[in-house]
Write a protein that holds these residues in place. Structure first.
Motif, PDB file in Angstrom:
ATOM      1  N   GLN A 232       0.790  -1.225   0.000  1.00 18.38           N
ATOM      2  CA  GLN A 232       0.000   0.000   0.000  1.00 18.38           C
ATOM      3  C   GLN A 232       0.826   1.281   0.000  1.00 18.38           C
ATOM      4  N   ARG A 301      -2.916  -6.196  -8.054  1.00 23.22           N
ATOM      5  CA  ARG A 301      -3.101  -5.110  -7.099  1.00 23.22           C
ATOM      6  C   ARG A 301      -4.287  -4.288  -7.591  1.00 23.22           C
ATOM      7  N   LEU A 308      -4.801   2.198  -2.968  1.00 23.88           N
ATOM      8  CA  LEU A 308      -4.506   0.783  -3.165  1.00 23.88           C
ATOM      9  C   LEU A 308      -5.106  -0.013  -2.015  1.00 23.88           C
ATOM     10  N   HIS A 347      -1.956 -10.801  -3.518  1.00 24.02           N
ATOM     11  CA  HIS A 347      -2.360  -9.421  -3.233  1.00 24.02           C
ATOM     12  C   HIS A 347      -1.518  -8.913  -2.066  1.00 24.02           C
ATOM     13  N   PRO A 348      -1.635  -7.652  -1.664  1.00 21.78           N
ATOM     14  CA  PRO A 348      -0.722  -7.124  -0.646  1.00 21.78           C
ATOM     15  C   PRO A 348      -0.715  -7.874   0.678  1.00 21.78           C
TER      16      PRO A 348
END
Length: 393
Positions: A232, A301, A308, A347-348
Protein backbone atom coordinates in the motif's frame (compact mmCIF):
# COMPACT_ATOMS: atom_id res chain seq x y z
CA UNK A 1 -32.68 23.96 22.06
CA UNK A 2 -30.52 20.90 21.52
CA UNK A 3 -32.46 17.70 20.91
CA UNK A 4 -31.25 14.30 22.16
CA UNK A 5 -29.69 11.79 19.82
CA UNK A 6 -31.78 9.03 18.31
CA UNK A 7 -30.89 5.35 18.78
CA UNK A 8 -30.92 2.96 15.82
CA UNK A 9 -30.48 -0.83 16.22
CA UNK A 10 -27.35 -1.91 14.35
CA UNK A 11 -24.75 -4.66 14.10
CA UNK A 12 -21.07 -4.03 13.42
CA UNK A 13 -19.73 -6.94 11.36
CA UNK A 14 -16.63 -8.11 9.59
CA UNK A 15 -17.15 -9.84 6.29
CA UNK A 16 -14.06 -11.09 4.45
CA UNK A 17 -11.42 -8.35 4.63
CA UNK A 18 -13.98 -5.57 5.14
CA UNK A 19 -16.22 -4.43 7.96
CA UNK A 20 -19.32 -2.28 8.10
CA UNK A 21 -22.46 -1.29 9.94
CA UNK A 22 -25.45 -3.56 9.19
CA UNK A 23 -29.09 -2.53 9.55
CA UNK A 24 -32.42 -4.27 9.25
CA UNK A 25 -34.41 -1.95 6.97
CA UNK A 26 -37.34 -1.95 9.40
CA UNK A 27 -35.08 -0.71 12.22
CA UNK A 28 -34.12 2.47 10.38
CA UNK A 29 -36.11 5.63 11.16
CA UNK A 30 -39.16 5.85 8.88
CA UNK A 31 -37.63 8.83 7.09
CA UNK A 32 -34.58 6.70 6.18
CA UNK A 33 -36.40 3.58 5.07
CA UNK A 34 -36.66 4.94 1.52
CA UNK A 35 -33.66 5.90 -0.63
CA UNK A 36 -32.84 9.57 -0.66
CA UNK A 37 -31.21 12.50 1.09
CA UNK A 38 -32.30 11.62 4.64
CA UNK A 39 -31.11 8.00 4.38
CA UNK A 40 -27.74 9.21 3.12
CA UNK A 41 -27.50 11.83 5.88
CA UNK A 42 -28.17 9.22 8.55
CA UNK A 43 -25.65 6.73 7.21
CA UNK A 44 -23.00 9.38 6.64
CA UNK A 45 -23.39 10.46 10.28
CA UNK A 46 -23.21 6.84 11.47
CA UNK A 47 -19.88 6.36 9.67
CA UNK A 48 -18.59 9.83 10.58
CA UNK A 49 -18.37 11.35 7.11
CA UNK A 50 -17.47 13.75 5.70
CA UNK A 51 -14.33 13.96 7.81
CA UNK A 52 -11.72 16.48 6.58
CA UNK A 53 -9.27 14.96 9.07
CA UNK A 54 -9.63 11.55 7.40
CA UNK A 55 -9.89 9.69 10.73
CA UNK A 56 -13.61 8.95 11.32
CA UNK A 57 -13.06 9.82 14.99
CA UNK A 58 -16.73 10.81 15.40
CA UNK A 59 -18.27 7.76 13.75
CA UNK A 60 -18.17 4.02 13.20
CA UNK A 61 -16.07 4.15 10.04
CA UNK A 62 -12.45 3.09 9.90
CA UNK A 63 -11.24 5.80 7.50
CA UNK A 64 -10.40 3.33 4.73
CA UNK A 65 -12.42 2.04 1.79
CA UNK A 66 -12.54 -1.39 3.47
CA UNK A 67 -14.07 -0.06 6.69
CA UNK A 68 -16.35 2.79 5.58
CA UNK A 69 -19.31 0.69 4.56
CA UNK A 70 -23.01 0.36 5.33
CA UNK A 71 -25.45 -2.47 4.62
CA UNK A 72 -29.25 -2.46 4.66
CA UNK A 73 -31.01 -5.84 4.69
CA UNK A 74 -34.67 -6.83 4.47
CA UNK A 75 -36.76 -9.92 3.85
CA UNK A 76 -36.63 -10.44 0.10
CA UNK A 77 -39.39 -9.30 -2.20
CA UNK A 78 -37.80 -11.35 -4.95
CA UNK A 79 -39.18 -14.84 -5.63
CA UNK A 80 -36.91 -17.71 -4.55
CA UNK A 81 -34.68 -15.41 -2.50
CA UNK A 82 -34.38 -15.00 1.26
CA UNK A 83 -32.92 -11.55 1.77
CA UNK A 84 -32.49 -8.29 -0.15
CA UNK A 85 -29.02 -6.80 0.30
CA UNK A 86 -28.29 -3.12 -0.37
CA UNK A 87 -24.72 -1.85 -0.02
CA UNK A 88 -23.51 1.73 0.42
CA UNK A 89 -19.84 2.67 0.04
CA UNK A 90 -19.31 5.79 2.13
CA UNK A 91 -16.80 8.41 1.04
CA UNK A 92 -14.43 9.50 3.80
CA UNK A 93 -13.89 13.21 3.11
CA UNK A 94 -17.00 13.95 1.05
CA UNK A 95 -20.75 13.90 1.86
CA UNK A 96 -21.34 11.07 -0.58
CA UNK A 97 -22.50 7.45 -0.59
CA UNK A 98 -21.97 5.38 -3.72
CA UNK A 99 -24.82 2.90 -4.29
CA UNK A 100 -23.58 1.76 -7.72
CA UNK A 101 -21.92 -1.54 -6.80
CA UNK A 102 -21.62 -4.46 -4.42
CA UNK A 103 -19.15 -5.34 -1.67
CA UNK A 104 -18.19 -8.96 -2.20
CA UNK A 105 -16.41 -9.20 1.13
CA UNK A 106 -19.36 -8.02 3.19
CA UNK A 107 -21.54 -10.45 1.23
CA UNK A 108 -20.02 -13.15 3.44
CA UNK A 109 -21.67 -11.53 6.48
CA UNK A 110 -25.10 -11.03 4.87
CA UNK A 111 -26.21 -14.65 5.33
CA UNK A 112 -25.14 -14.65 8.98
CA UNK A 113 -27.01 -11.42 9.74
CA UNK A 114 -30.09 -12.58 7.83
CA UNK A 115 -30.31 -15.84 9.79
CA UNK A 116 -29.66 -14.23 13.18
CA UNK A 117 -32.21 -11.47 12.57
CA UNK A 118 -35.11 -13.59 11.36
CA UNK A 119 -34.92 -12.67 7.69
CA UNK A 120 -34.62 -16.33 6.59
CA UNK A 121 -37.60 -18.67 7.06
CA UNK A 122 -36.96 -21.08 9.93
CA UNK A 123 -37.70 -24.14 7.79
CA UNK A 124 -34.70 -23.25 5.59
CA UNK A 125 -32.24 -23.27 8.49
CA UNK A 126 -30.82 -26.60 9.71
CA UNK A 127 -29.96 -27.02 13.37
CA UNK A 128 -26.53 -28.32 12.36
CA UNK A 129 -24.80 -28.28 8.99
CA UNK A 130 -24.91 -25.67 6.24
CA UNK A 131 -27.68 -23.11 5.72
CA UNK A 132 -28.05 -21.98 2.11
CA UNK A 133 -29.02 -18.30 2.05
CA UNK A 134 -30.30 -16.92 -1.25
CA UNK A 135 -29.31 -13.26 -1.47
CA UNK A 136 -30.69 -10.71 -3.91
CA UNK A 137 -27.99 -8.07 -4.39
CA UNK A 138 -30.16 -5.00 -4.95
CA UNK A 139 -27.40 -2.66 -6.17
CA UNK A 140 -26.50 -4.77 -9.21
CA UNK A 141 -29.61 -6.97 -9.33
CA UNK A 142 -27.80 -10.29 -9.08
CA UNK A 143 -28.20 -13.51 -7.11
CA UNK A 144 -25.57 -14.59 -4.60
CA UNK A 145 -25.63 -17.83 -2.60
CA UNK A 146 -24.00 -17.93 0.85
CA UNK A 147 -23.31 -21.25 2.56
CA UNK A 148 -23.41 -20.46 6.28
CA UNK A 149 -22.29 -23.06 8.86
CA UNK A 150 -24.75 -23.76 11.68
CA UNK A 151 -24.12 -25.37 15.08
CA UNK A 152 -26.90 -26.13 17.54
CA UNK A 153 -29.32 -23.81 15.76
CA UNK A 154 -27.01 -20.80 15.71
CA UNK A 155 -24.66 -19.34 13.13
CA UNK A 156 -21.17 -20.74 13.68
CA UNK A 157 -18.64 -17.91 13.55
CA UNK A 158 -15.54 -19.50 15.08
CA UNK A 159 -13.38 -21.97 13.19
CA UNK A 160 -9.94 -22.61 11.75
CA UNK A 161 -10.39 -21.08 8.28
CA UNK A 162 -7.62 -18.55 7.66
CA UNK A 163 -8.04 -15.66 5.24
CA UNK A 164 -5.07 -13.50 4.27
CA UNK A 165 -5.82 -9.94 5.28
CA UNK A 166 -7.76 -11.04 8.39
CA UNK A 167 -5.83 -11.45 11.65
CA UNK A 168 -7.69 -14.33 13.29
CA UNK A 169 -9.19 -17.58 11.95
CA UNK A 170 -12.98 -18.06 11.77
CA UNK A 171 -15.62 -20.32 10.24
CA UNK A 172 -15.52 -20.69 6.46
CA UNK A 173 -18.40 -19.21 4.46
CA UNK A 174 -18.57 -20.20 0.80
CA UNK A 175 -19.96 -17.48 -1.43
CA UNK A 176 -21.23 -18.23 -4.93
CA UNK A 177 -21.88 -15.36 -7.33
CA UNK A 178 -24.46 -16.54 -9.88
CA UNK A 179 -24.13 -15.13 -13.43
CA UNK A 180 -22.05 -12.28 -12.02
CA UNK A 181 -21.70 -10.19 -15.21
CA UNK A 182 -22.62 -6.75 -13.90
CA UNK A 183 -25.08 -4.57 -15.75
CA UNK A 184 -26.86 -4.78 -19.07
CA UNK A 185 -25.33 -6.10 -22.25
CA UNK A 186 -21.95 -7.65 -22.88
CA UNK A 187 -19.51 -8.77 -20.21
CA UNK A 188 -16.95 -6.87 -22.29
CA UNK A 189 -18.71 -3.55 -22.99
CA UNK A 190 -16.30 -2.51 -25.73
CA UNK A 191 -16.66 -5.87 -27.48
CA UNK A 192 -12.94 -6.57 -27.05
CA UNK A 193 -10.96 -8.73 -24.63
CA UNK A 194 -8.14 -6.17 -24.80
CA UNK A 195 -8.43 -2.50 -25.77
CA UNK A 196 -6.04 0.38 -26.23
CA UNK A 197 -7.14 2.81 -23.52
CA UNK A 198 -6.05 6.33 -24.38
CA UNK A 199 -5.61 8.61 -21.37
CA UNK A 200 -4.74 12.17 -22.47
CA UNK A 201 -1.63 13.51 -20.80
CA UNK A 202 -0.66 10.11 -19.40
CA UNK A 203 -0.45 7.60 -22.24
CA UNK A 204 -2.16 4.73 -24.04
CA UNK A 205 -2.35 1.41 -22.26
CA UNK A 206 -3.51 -2.12 -22.99
CA UNK A 207 -6.64 -2.74 -20.92
CA UNK A 208 -9.13 -5.55 -20.33
CA UNK A 209 -12.40 -3.94 -19.28
CA UNK A 210 -14.90 -6.39 -17.84
CA UNK A 211 -18.30 -6.32 -16.14
CA UNK A 212 -18.22 -9.30 -13.78
CA UNK A 213 -18.61 -9.01 -10.03
CA UNK A 214 -17.93 -5.31 -10.40
CA UNK A 215 -16.89 -3.24 -13.44
CA UNK A 216 -13.09 -3.49 -13.53
CA UNK A 217 -10.31 -2.10 -15.69
CA UNK A 218 -7.28 -4.40 -15.78
CA UNK A 219 -3.89 -3.00 -16.82
CA UNK A 220 -0.43 -4.53 -17.20
CA UNK A 221 1.68 -3.50 -14.20
CA UNK A 222 4.81 -3.07 -16.32
CA UNK A 223 3.10 -0.63 -18.69
CA UNK A 224 2.25 1.75 -15.86
CA UNK A 225 5.62 1.49 -14.11
CA UNK A 226 4.97 -1.17 -11.47
CA UNK A 227 5.95 -4.79 -10.78
CA UNK A 228 2.64 -6.07 -9.40
CA UNK A 229 4.23 -6.83 -6.00
CA UNK A 230 3.71 -3.36 -4.49
CA UNK A 231 2.33 -2.83 -0.98
CA UNK A 232 0.00 0.00 0.00
CA UNK A 233 2.55 2.60 1.05
CA UNK A 234 4.32 2.56 -2.33
CA UNK A 235 1.25 3.91 -4.09
CA UNK A 236 -0.85 5.51 -1.35
CA UNK A 237 2.01 7.79 -0.29
CA UNK A 238 2.42 9.06 -3.87
CA UNK A 239 -0.15 11.78 -4.72
CA UNK A 240 0.90 11.80 -8.38
CA UNK A 241 0.33 8.06 -8.67
CA UNK A 242 -3.11 8.34 -7.08
CA UNK A 243 -4.05 11.13 -9.45
CA UNK A 244 -2.84 9.06 -12.40
CA UNK A 245 -4.95 6.08 -11.37
CA UNK A 246 -8.03 8.24 -10.90
CA UNK A 247 -7.56 9.79 -14.36
CA UNK A 248 -7.18 6.32 -15.90
CA UNK A 249 -10.28 5.19 -14.02
CA UNK A 250 -12.34 8.14 -15.30
CA UNK A 251 -11.37 7.59 -18.93
CA UNK A 252 -11.95 3.86 -18.60
CA UNK A 253 -15.40 4.49 -17.15
CA UNK A 254 -16.29 6.53 -20.23
CA UNK A 255 -14.98 3.81 -22.56
CA UNK A 256 -17.02 1.20 -20.66
CA UNK A 257 -20.15 3.31 -21.07
CA UNK A 258 -20.62 3.74 -17.30
CA UNK A 259 -20.52 7.54 -17.56
CA UNK A 260 -20.87 10.01 -20.43
CA UNK A 261 -17.89 12.24 -19.63
CA UNK A 262 -14.98 12.13 -17.21
CA UNK A 263 -16.45 14.84 -14.96
CA UNK A 264 -19.10 12.32 -13.84
CA UNK A 265 -16.46 9.98 -12.37
CA UNK A 266 -16.36 11.93 -9.09
CA UNK A 267 -19.97 10.89 -8.42
CA UNK A 268 -19.19 7.23 -9.14
CA UNK A 269 -16.19 6.58 -6.91
CA UNK A 270 -16.95 2.94 -6.09
CA UNK A 271 -17.05 1.78 -9.72
CA UNK A 272 -15.27 0.94 -11.91
CA UNK A 273 -12.23 -0.48 -10.14
CA UNK A 274 -8.72 -0.25 -11.56
CA UNK A 275 -6.38 -3.21 -11.09
CA UNK A 276 -2.97 -4.07 -12.49
CA UNK A 277 -1.60 -7.53 -13.14
CA UNK A 278 1.77 -9.19 -13.59
CA UNK A 279 3.15 -12.73 -13.91
CA UNK A 280 3.75 -14.46 -10.56
CA UNK A 281 6.73 -13.23 -8.57
CA UNK A 282 7.93 -13.65 -5.00
CA UNK A 283 7.28 -10.86 -2.49
CA UNK A 284 6.78 -10.18 1.20
CA UNK A 285 3.26 -9.29 2.32
CA UNK A 286 2.24 -6.40 4.55
CA UNK A 287 2.32 -8.76 7.55
CA UNK A 288 5.82 -10.04 6.71
CA UNK A 289 4.71 -13.36 5.18
CA UNK A 290 6.86 -14.61 2.30
CA UNK A 291 4.99 -15.50 -0.89
CA UNK A 292 6.95 -17.64 -3.32
CA UNK A 293 6.52 -17.37 -7.07
CA UNK A 294 5.17 -20.92 -7.13
CA UNK A 295 2.44 -20.07 -4.58
CA UNK A 296 0.43 -18.00 -7.06
CA UNK A 297 -0.65 -17.96 -10.70
CA UNK A 298 -0.72 -14.18 -11.10
CA UNK A 299 0.00 -11.01 -9.15
CA UNK A 300 -2.82 -8.47 -8.81
CA UNK A 301 -3.10 -5.11 -7.10
CA UNK A 302 -6.37 -3.13 -7.06
CA UNK A 303 -7.45 0.41 -6.32
CA UNK A 304 -10.56 1.12 -4.26
CA UNK A 305 -12.00 4.57 -3.54
CA UNK A 306 -8.79 6.21 -4.72
CA UNK A 307 -6.31 4.10 -2.73
CA UNK A 308 -4.51 0.78 -3.17
CA UNK A 309 -6.55 -1.85 -1.34
CA UNK A 310 -4.87 -3.66 1.56
CA UNK A 311 -5.98 -7.06 0.24
CA UNK A 312 -8.58 -7.62 -2.49
CA UNK A 313 -12.20 -6.56 -2.85
CA UNK A 314 -14.44 -9.63 -3.11
CA UNK A 315 -16.19 -8.32 -6.20
CA UNK A 316 -12.84 -7.60 -7.86
CA UNK A 317 -11.81 -11.18 -7.04
CA UNK A 318 -14.84 -12.30 -9.07
CA UNK A 319 -13.67 -10.11 -11.94
CA UNK A 320 -10.16 -11.58 -11.63
CA UNK A 321 -11.45 -15.17 -11.69
CA UNK A 322 -13.73 -14.45 -14.63
CA UNK A 323 -11.05 -12.69 -16.67
CA UNK A 324 -8.54 -15.45 -15.84
CA UNK A 325 -10.98 -18.03 -17.21
CA UNK A 326 -11.24 -16.29 -20.59
CA UNK A 327 -8.21 -16.87 -22.86
CA UNK A 328 -6.68 -13.67 -24.17
CA UNK A 329 -7.50 -11.19 -21.41
CA UNK A 330 -4.62 -9.46 -19.66
CA UNK A 331 -5.35 -11.42 -16.48
CA UNK A 332 -5.37 -14.73 -18.35
CA UNK A 333 -2.14 -13.89 -20.20
CA UNK A 334 -0.37 -12.78 -17.00
CA UNK A 335 -1.41 -16.11 -15.44
CA UNK A 336 0.21 -18.00 -18.31
CA UNK A 337 -2.69 -18.17 -20.78
CA UNK A 338 -4.86 -21.11 -21.76
CA UNK A 339 -8.00 -22.54 -20.22
CA UNK A 340 -8.53 -22.49 -16.46
CA UNK A 341 -11.47 -22.60 -14.06
CA UNK A 342 -9.68 -21.30 -10.98
CA UNK A 343 -6.82 -18.98 -10.17
CA UNK A 344 -4.71 -18.22 -7.11
CA UNK A 345 -3.55 -14.64 -7.10
CA UNK A 346 -1.22 -12.67 -4.89
CA UNK A 347 -2.36 -9.42 -3.23
CA UNK A 348 -0.72 -7.12 -0.65
CA UNK A 349 -1.89 -9.24 2.32
CA UNK A 350 -1.28 -12.69 0.83
CA UNK A 351 -3.05 -15.01 -1.60
CA UNK A 352 -6.59 -15.90 -2.57
CA UNK A 353 -7.97 -18.79 -4.61
CA UNK A 354 -11.16 -18.17 -6.56
CA UNK A 355 -12.94 -20.16 -9.24
CA UNK A 356 -15.11 -19.24 -12.23
CA UNK A 357 -16.90 -21.12 -14.98
CA UNK A 358 -16.92 -19.21 -18.27
CA UNK A 359 -18.18 -20.27 -21.68
CA UNK A 360 -18.35 -18.83 -25.18
CA UNK A 361 -21.93 -18.62 -26.44
CA UNK A 362 -21.89 -17.55 -30.06
CA UNK A 363 -19.44 -14.67 -30.07
CA UNK A 364 -20.21 -13.60 -26.49
CA UNK A 365 -18.47 -14.77 -23.34
CA UNK A 366 -20.62 -15.52 -20.32
CA UNK A 367 -19.79 -16.68 -16.83
CA UNK A 368 -22.17 -19.01 -15.02
CA UNK A 369 -20.78 -18.55 -11.53
CA UNK A 370 -17.77 -17.57 -9.48
CA UNK A 371 -16.99 -19.12 -6.10
CA UNK A 372 -14.76 -18.07 -3.24
CA UNK A 373 -14.40 -18.76 0.47
CA UNK A 374 -14.55 -15.96 3.03
CA UNK A 375 -15.44 -15.68 6.72
CA UNK A 376 -17.58 -13.36 8.80
CA UNK A 377 -18.07 -12.39 12.42
CA UNK A 378 -20.26 -10.12 14.53
CA UNK A 379 -17.98 -7.58 16.22
CA UNK A 380 -20.61 -5.67 18.18
CA UNK A 381 -24.37 -5.29 18.31
CA UNK A 382 -26.70 -2.80 19.93
CA UNK A 383 -27.53 0.75 18.83
CA UNK A 384 -25.77 3.48 16.98
CA UNK A 385 -26.68 7.06 17.83
CA UNK A 386 -27.05 10.03 15.52
CA UNK A 387 -28.18 13.59 16.23
CA UNK A 388 -31.91 14.17 15.68
CA UNK A 389 -31.28 16.90 13.11
CA UNK A 390 -29.88 14.21 10.80
CA UNK A 391 -33.51 13.40 9.98
CA UNK A 392 -34.19 16.89 8.64
CA UNK A 393 -34.27 17.24 4.84
Amino acid sequence: MHLPQIKIPATYMRGGTSKGVFFNLEDLPLEAQEPGVIRDQVLLRVIGSPDPYGKHTDGMGGATSSTSKTVILSKSRKADHDVDYLFGQVAIDKPFIDWSGNCGNLTAAVGSFAISNGLVDADRIPKDGIATVRIWQANIKKTIIAKVPMTNGEVQETGDFELDGVTFPAAEVQVEFVAPADGEGSMFPTGNLVDDLEVPGIGTFKASMINAGIPTIFLNAEEIGYTGTELQEVINSDPQALEKFETIRAHGAVKMGLIQNISEAVARQHTPKVAFVAPPAEYVTSSGKHIDQTDIDVSVRAMSMGKLHHAMMGTAAVAIATAAAIPGTLVNLAAGGGDRNEVTFGHPSGTLKVGAEASLVGDQWQVDKAIMSRSARVLMEGWVRVPSETLNP
